[in-house]
Motif scaffolding. Sequence first.
Motif, short mmCIF file in Angstrom:
data_model
loop_
_atom_site.label_atom_id
_atom_site.label_comp_id
_atom_site.label_asym_id
_atom_site.label_seq_id
_atom_site.Cartn_x
_atom_site.Cartn_y
_atom_site.Cartn_z
N THR A 124 -1.97 9.11 0.86
CA THR A 124 -2.18 7.67 0.96
C THR A 124 -3.43 7.45 1.81
O THR A 124 -3.93 8.38 2.45
CB THR A 124 -0.99 6.94 1.62
OG1 THR A 124 -0.93 7.32 3.00
CG2 THR A 124 0.33 7.28 0.93
N GLU A 125 -3.88 6.22 1.85
CA GLU A 125 -5.09 5.94 2.62
C GLU A 125 -4.88 6.17 4.12
O GLU A 125 -5.84 6.45 4.86
CB GLU A 125 -5.55 4.50 2.38
CG GLU A 125 -4.53 3.45 2.75
CD GLU A 125 -4.90 2.07 2.25
OE1 GLU A 125 -4.79 1.12 3.03
OE2 GLU A 125 -5.30 1.95 1.07
N THR A 161 1.87 12.97 2.51
CA THR A 161 1.78 12.31 1.21
C THR A 161 0.44 11.60 1.10
O THR A 161 0.03 10.92 2.03
CB THR A 161 2.93 11.30 1.04
OG1 THR A 161 4.18 11.99 1.23
CG2 THR A 161 2.91 10.67 -0.34
N SER A 166 0.84 -1.20 0.00
CA SER A 166 0.00 0.00 0.00
C SER A 166 0.87 1.25 0.00
O SER A 166 2.09 1.18 0.23
CB SER A 166 -0.92 0.02 1.22
OG SER A 166 -0.16 0.09 2.42
N GLY A 167 0.25 2.38 -0.24
CA GLY A 167 0.87 3.68 -0.06
C GLY A 167 2.18 3.87 -0.78
O GLY A 167 2.35 3.53 -1.96
N VAL A 178 2.58 9.79 -3.99
CA VAL A 178 3.54 8.70 -3.82
C VAL A 178 4.61 8.73 -4.91
O VAL A 178 5.76 8.32 -4.68
CB VAL A 178 2.83 7.32 -3.80
CG1 VAL A 178 1.94 7.20 -2.58
CG2 VAL A 178 2.04 7.08 -5.07
#
Length: 291
Positions: free
Chosen positions: A194-195, A192, A17-18, A222
């Motif tokens: 991301t979730e 940044t 992720s991310g 990202v």
Amino acid sequence: MSDSMAGKSVLVTGGGSGIGKGIAALLCERGAQVTIIGRGAERLEGVAAELNAGPGPGAVFAHVADITVEDQVAAAVAAATGRTGRLDGIVACAGGSETIGPITQMDTEAWKRTVDLNLNGTMFTIKHGARELVRGGGGSIVAISSIAASNTHRWFGAYGVTKSGVDHLVALAADELGASNIRVNGIRPGLTRTELVGLITQDPALSEDYRISTPLQRVGEVEDIAGLALFLLGAESTWITGQVINVDGGQMLRRGPDFSSMLEPLFGAEGLRGVVAADDTAGVAAEGVAP
């Protein structure tokens, strides 16, 4: 930037992720053989399938491991090395936070788990990964830190403290491993997209505070982080080691964020300055809050 990563074997922790996923995607696009590490098998395998279906000539492989468990890190390194017979690069990206709030009300166990994830997990990754880089004649390690390491983030618990530890670990490893032609550098992302930071970016007051504290007034992507990671892993940076580089739109020039709009309703103004009620000793754990 050249395709210097073509055919190289790279291990990316937190690749499901991310930022970790973004780095893995760019490495795959540039032809690397990428092993992504994470704790969730289904998610990790889905990301590998997604990236392998992309346009890049490289390949992505999923390996389930918990980086806080040293034996699992060693096994992940062995798996990544076994794909090509060597390991060329490492991105230590896995991390997060389980603590938020005034230090006088900190959840001690959540603090310990955050230290274990961010600092011990990064150390295990470098310890075992560097052994393979030494055997192969050299390579590059990139650790993902945070602006919270360079600029204090009040009430942010163990996160910035552990990332400061990662920064020193980068310097120590670079100094020790340079004799084996291994470069070790770090990246300090700012906020940044991301979730994990949805709680921040969706809060109007907090988002505005980040904006006015950042010369380049936008949230990072990202891709901003992945581009520097690719450079530090590749042949264009062979005379760079021991550096920790902020990629934060210039926020390190000003100050860390003001989380009082989010946390004062939970702790009160007095709580934010360290006042603890006689019957309030439990602390607060908050998972997944990290810039």
